[in-house]
Design an enzyme around this catalytic site. Structure first.
Site, PDB file in Angstrom:
ATOM      1  N   LYS A   1       0.859  -1.187   0.000  1.00 18.68           N
ATOM      2  CA  LYS A   1       0.000   0.000   0.000  1.00 18.68           C
ATOM      3  C   LYS A   1       0.894   1.235   0.000  1.00 18.68           C
ATOM      4  O   LYS A   1       1.998   1.212   0.557  1.00 18.68           O
ATOM      5  CB  LYS A   1      -0.881   0.004   1.256  1.00 18.68           C
ATOM      6  CG  LYS A   1      -2.183   0.746   1.105  1.00 18.68           C
ATOM      7  CD  LYS A   1      -3.300  -0.157   0.614  1.00 18.68           C
ATOM      8  CE  LYS A   1      -4.649   0.491   0.663  1.00 18.68           C
ATOM      9  NZ  LYS A   1      -5.740  -0.409   0.336  1.00 18.68           N
TER      10      LYS A   1
ATOM     11  N   GLY B   1     -24.090   4.028   4.989  1.00 23.15           N
ATOM     12  CA  GLY B   1     -23.257   4.673   3.962  1.00 23.15           C
ATOM     13  C   GLY B   1     -23.689   4.266   2.564  1.00 23.15           C
ATOM     14  O   GLY B   1     -23.427   3.140   2.138  1.00 23.15           O
TER      15      GLY B   1
ATOM     16  N   GLY C   1     -22.672   5.612  -0.363  1.00 25.83           N
ATOM     17  CA  GLY C   1     -21.752   6.292  -1.283  1.00 25.83           C
ATOM     18  C   GLY C   1     -21.532   5.399  -2.492  1.00 25.83           C
ATOM     19  O   GLY C   1     -22.461   4.734  -2.961  1.00 25.83           O
TER      20      GLY C   1
ATOM     21  N   VAL D   1     -19.949   2.463  -3.077  1.00 24.51           N
ATOM     22  CA  VAL D   1     -20.244   1.034  -2.944  1.00 24.51           C
ATOM     23  C   VAL D   1     -21.676   0.830  -2.435  1.00 24.51           C
ATOM     24  O   VAL D   1     -22.443   0.043  -2.999  1.00 24.51           O
ATOM     25  CB  VAL D   1     -19.250   0.324  -1.998  1.00 24.51           C
ATOM     26  CG1 VAL D   1     -19.614  -1.146  -1.856  1.00 24.51           C
ATOM     27  CG2 VAL D   1     -17.818   0.461  -2.506  1.00 24.51           C
TER      28      VAL D   1
ATOM     29  N   TYR E   1     -24.357   2.593  -2.615  1.00 19.41           N
ATOM     30  CA  TYR E   1     -25.397   2.870  -3.617  1.00 19.41           C
ATOM     31  C   TYR E   1     -25.556   1.688  -4.586  1.00 19.41           C
ATOM     32  O   TYR E   1     -26.660   1.217  -4.861  1.00 19.41           O
ATOM     33  CB  TYR E   1     -25.047   4.157  -4.387  1.00 19.41           C
ATOM     34  CG  TYR E   1     -25.895   4.372  -5.612  1.00 19.41           C
ATOM     35  CD1 TYR E   1     -27.187   4.881  -5.504  1.00 19.41           C
ATOM     36  CD2 TYR E   1     -25.419   4.022  -6.878  1.00 19.41           C
ATOM     37  CE1 TYR E   1     -27.982   5.051  -6.628  1.00 19.41           C
ATOM     38  CE2 TYR E   1     -26.209   4.184  -8.009  1.00 19.41           C
ATOM     39  CZ  TYR E   1     -27.482   4.702  -7.881  1.00 19.41           C
ATOM     40  OH  TYR E   1     -28.274   4.855  -8.992  1.00 19.41           O
TER      41      TYR E   1
HETATM   42  N1  LIG Z   1     -14.742   1.634  -3.434  1.00 22.35           N
HETATM   43  C1  LIG Z   1     -14.286   0.394  -3.402  1.00 22.35           C
HETATM   44  O1  LIG Z   1     -14.177  -0.286  -4.429  1.00 22.35           O
HETATM   45  C2  LIG Z   1     -13.887  -0.217  -2.086  1.00 22.35           C
HETATM   46  C3  LIG Z   1     -14.302   0.339  -0.893  1.00 22.35           C
HETATM   47  N2  LIG Z   1     -13.989  -0.259   0.282  1.00 22.35           N
HETATM   48  C4  LIG Z   1     -14.450   0.335   1.550  1.00 22.35           C
HETATM   49  O2  LIG Z   1     -15.873   0.470   1.517  1.00 22.35           O
HETATM   50  C5  LIG Z   1     -16.267   1.651   2.238  1.00 22.35           C
HETATM   51  C6  LIG Z   1     -17.094   2.554   1.318  1.00 22.35           C
HETATM   52  O3  LIG Z   1     -16.287   2.922   0.210  1.00 22.35           O
HETATM   53  P1  LIG Z   1     -16.846   3.925  -0.905  1.00 22.35           P
HETATM   54  O4  LIG Z   1     -18.285   3.643  -1.154  1.00 22.35           O
HETATM   55  O5  LIG Z   1     -15.881   3.861  -2.008  1.00 22.35           O
HETATM   56  O6  LIG Z   1     -16.700   5.316  -0.169  1.00 22.35           O
HETATM   57  P2  LIG Z   1     -17.626   6.604  -0.329  1.00 22.35           P
HETATM   58  O7  LIG Z   1     -16.891   7.705   0.319  1.00 22.35           O
HETATM   59  O8  LIG Z   1     -18.093   6.775  -1.740  1.00 22.35           O
HETATM   60  O9  LIG Z   1     -18.935   6.223   0.522  1.00 22.35           O
HETATM   61  C7  LIG Z   1     -18.953   6.203   1.911  1.00 22.35           C
HETATM   62  C8  LIG Z   1     -20.267   6.829   2.347  1.00 22.35           C
HETATM   63  O10 LIG Z   1     -20.356   6.732   3.762  1.00 22.35           O
HETATM   64  C9  LIG Z   1     -20.905   7.929   4.256  1.00 22.35           C
HETATM   65  N3  LIG Z   1     -20.547   8.087   5.658  1.00 22.35           N
HETATM   66  C10 LIG Z   1     -19.389   8.547   6.196  1.00 22.35           C
HETATM   67  N4  LIG Z   1     -19.455   8.582   7.529  1.00 22.35           N
HETATM   68  C11 LIG Z   1     -20.691   8.120   7.846  1.00 22.35           C
HETATM   69  C12 LIG Z   1     -21.371   7.909   9.073  1.00 22.35           C
HETATM   70  N5  LIG Z   1     -20.819   8.197  10.242  1.00 22.35           N
HETATM   71  N6  LIG Z   1     -22.626   7.420   9.036  1.00 22.35           N
HETATM   72  C13 LIG Z   1     -23.226   7.151   7.864  1.00 22.35           C
HETATM   73  N7  LIG Z   1     -22.640   7.340   6.669  1.00 22.35           N
HETATM   74  C14 LIG Z   1     -21.392   7.816   6.661  1.00 22.35           C
HETATM   75  C15 LIG Z   1     -20.325   8.999   3.369  1.00 22.35           C
HETATM   76  O11 LIG Z   1     -21.087  10.175   3.421  1.00 22.35           O
HETATM   77  C16 LIG Z   1     -20.369   8.311   2.000  1.00 22.35           C
HETATM   78  O12 LIG Z   1     -21.582   8.554   1.321  1.00 22.35           O
HETATM   79  C17 LIG Z   1     -14.963   2.294   2.747  1.00 22.35           C
HETATM   80  O13 LIG Z   1     -14.728   1.819   4.039  1.00 22.35           O
HETATM   81  C18 LIG Z   1     -13.905   1.740   1.796  1.00 22.35           C
HETATM   82  O14 LIG Z   1     -12.626   1.690   2.406  1.00 22.35           O
HETATM   83  C19 LIG Z   1     -13.285  -1.450   0.332  1.00 22.35           C
HETATM   84  C20 LIG Z   1     -12.856  -2.056  -0.819  1.00 22.35           C
HETATM   85  C21 LIG Z   1     -13.079  -1.454  -2.126  1.00 22.35           C
HETATM   86  O1  LIG Z   2      -9.410  -1.528  -5.600  1.00 24.21           O
HETATM   87  C1  LIG Z   2      -8.369  -0.845  -5.700  1.00 24.21           C
HETATM   88  O2  LIG Z   2      -8.343   0.199  -6.372  1.00 24.21           O
HETATM   89  C2  LIG Z   2      -7.083  -1.289  -5.072  1.00 24.21           C
HETATM   90  C3  LIG Z   2      -7.224  -2.343  -4.050  1.00 24.21           C
HETATM   91  C4  LIG Z   2      -7.159  -1.840  -2.656  1.00 24.21           C
HETATM   92  O3  LIG Z   2      -6.288  -1.073  -2.310  1.00 24.21           O
HETATM   93  C5  LIG Z   2      -8.180  -2.310  -1.703  1.00 24.21           C
HETATM   94  O4  LIG Z   2      -8.962  -3.235  -2.022  1.00 24.21           O
HETATM   95  O5  LIG Z   2      -8.238  -1.766  -0.569  1.00 24.21           O
END
Ligand SMILES: NC(=O)C1=CN([C@@H]2O[C@H](COP(=O)(O)OP(=O)(O)OC[C@H]3O[C@@H](n4cnc5c(N)ncnc54)[C@H](O)[C@@H]3O)[C@@H](O)[C@H]2O)C=CC1
Ligand SMILES: O=C(O)CCC(=O)C(=O)O
Length: 355
Positions: free
Chosen positions: A80, A177, A179, A181, A183
């Protein structure tokens, strides 16, 4: 901070400190384990309270990628990057190109991708300097829909275990959440006939889920206590803790958030309470499985990537089975699945090949 002691205890291979005066780059590349292949893991940009916090985060996340990649069946190790800085104000072309040059100097031992605080544009700048970057717009693109589909498949596997059917029609799923994922996950669940309860701190995100998927809204601190079949954490880490566990009324915890258990013992408590916890790095591997498909010799193929993500169903089943056979919590079973694969492949690689 006793960095070599930490590296020895948790088997880290490299920790590289990257600095560039012109661009202001201060970054850490942590490579945990390359037994299975080059280390792949995203690049996070964040304002850390101290340099020690940033190094610790890089180390913890790199090790997490070793386990995630191993359990997902990828021929990849774990690494990372952490860039110290504010992702809203401190980004520049020079900063990411400078980081790209450091990644290039590792000659493929580490491959980067997007993570919290970085985006496709940043990856493009890195690409100007190195080919060891995945998840570009013209190839595998945004990983979130893949992560969401993997979570959906993992939920089906857990549902089959607990409810005797993978059909989620009529099941109540509470999503924390909505966001990127959350959604996309809500969309799969809505189409499968599930009833949704959602929360988010962004009004727009809530509105979208309520309007498009007839979801019920609750305030952020109410989500833990709602009556539901499945609780899906898709926002923050450490949300399974001493304060939240007594509130939970679900039978399954299955969501995308990284590091959901505040401490490992919280996984033990869930098991004692009869709540099935689907380990986070098993169920949220869809994004990295998709990104990793770019490394296929024949090039990226979206359908193939989706088929591989779908196999998260089987990995979740395998972890549940191991947990039952060895009478251990699911988080520990997941670790064993990953560690056993690394150990077996290391042994296979022991014999000498003439190059
Ligand atoms: N995007 C991806 O492909 C991956 C995401 N993840 C994990 O999944 C989680 C979500 O990722 P994303 O959707 O990409 O992030 P994102 O930032 O698009 O969505 C997260 C959502 O959670 C909401 N949020 C934040 N604090 C909150 C709270 N206290 N209560 C309720 N809602 C809250 C935010 O307003 C946002 O809408 C993160 O923990 C991320 O590390 C893990 C692997 C891959
Ligand atoms: O999905 C990615 O962009 C990279 C992989 C990664 O860092 C993760 O799954 O946390």
């Amino acid at each position: 901070m006793k960095i070599f002691e930490i590296m020895e205890t948790k088997d880290y291979e490299n920790v590289i400190l990257c600095h560039d005066k012109t661009s202001g780059l201060n970054a850490i590349i942590a490579i945990h384990d390359t037994t299975l292949g080059p280390a792949l893991g995203g690049c996070r940009m964040w304002t850390y309270d101290s340099e020690e916090d940033a190094i610790n985060d890089a180390l913890r996340l790199a090790r997490g990628m070793t386990y995630k990649n191993a359990a997902a069946g990828l021929n990849l190790g774990g690494g990372k990057t952490v860039v110290i800085g504010n992702p809203r104000t401190d980004k520049s072309e020079a900063l990411f190109r400078s980081l790209g040059r450091y990644i290039e100097s590792l000659k493929g031992r580490y491959i980067t991708a997007e993570d919290v605080g970085t985006n496709l544009k940043d990856m493009e700048y890195i690409r100007y300097e190195t080919k060891y970057v995945a998840g570009l717009a013209e190839t595998s693109g945004d990983p979130s829909p893949f992560t969401a589909y993997g979570v959906y498949r993992g939920m089906q596997a857990a549902a089959e275990e607990i409810f005797g059917t993978l059909d989620l029609r009529g099941k109540v799923v509470a999503i924390q959440g909505v966001g990127n994922v959350g959604y996309n996950l809500a969309k799969h669940l809505y189409e499968a006939g599930a009833k949704l309860i959602v929360t988010d701190i962004f009004e727009d995100n809530v509105k979208r889920a309520v309007e498009e998927f007839k979801a019920e809204y609750v305030k952020p601190d109410e989500i833990y206590g709602v009556e539901c079949d499945i609780f899906a954490p898709c926002a923050l880490g450490a949300i399974i803790n001493d304060e939240t566990i007594p509130q939970l009324k679900c039978k399954i915890v299955a969501g995308s958030a990284n590091n959901q258990l505040k401490e490992e013992r919280h996984g033990d408590i869930l098991q004692e309470k009869g709540i099935l916890y689907v380990p986070d790095y098993i169920i949220n591997a869809g994004g990295v499985i998709n990104v990793a498909d770019e490394l296929n010799p024949s090039g990226y193929n979206r359908d193939r990537a989706m088929r591989k993500v779908s196999m998260i169903f089987d990995t979740v089943k395998k972890v549940i089975q191991k947990s039952k056979e060895e009478n251990i919590p699911t988080y520990a079973a997941a670790d064993r699945v990953a560690e056993e694969r690394i150990k077996t492949i290391a042994a296979v690689k022991d014999n000498y090949i003439v190059k």
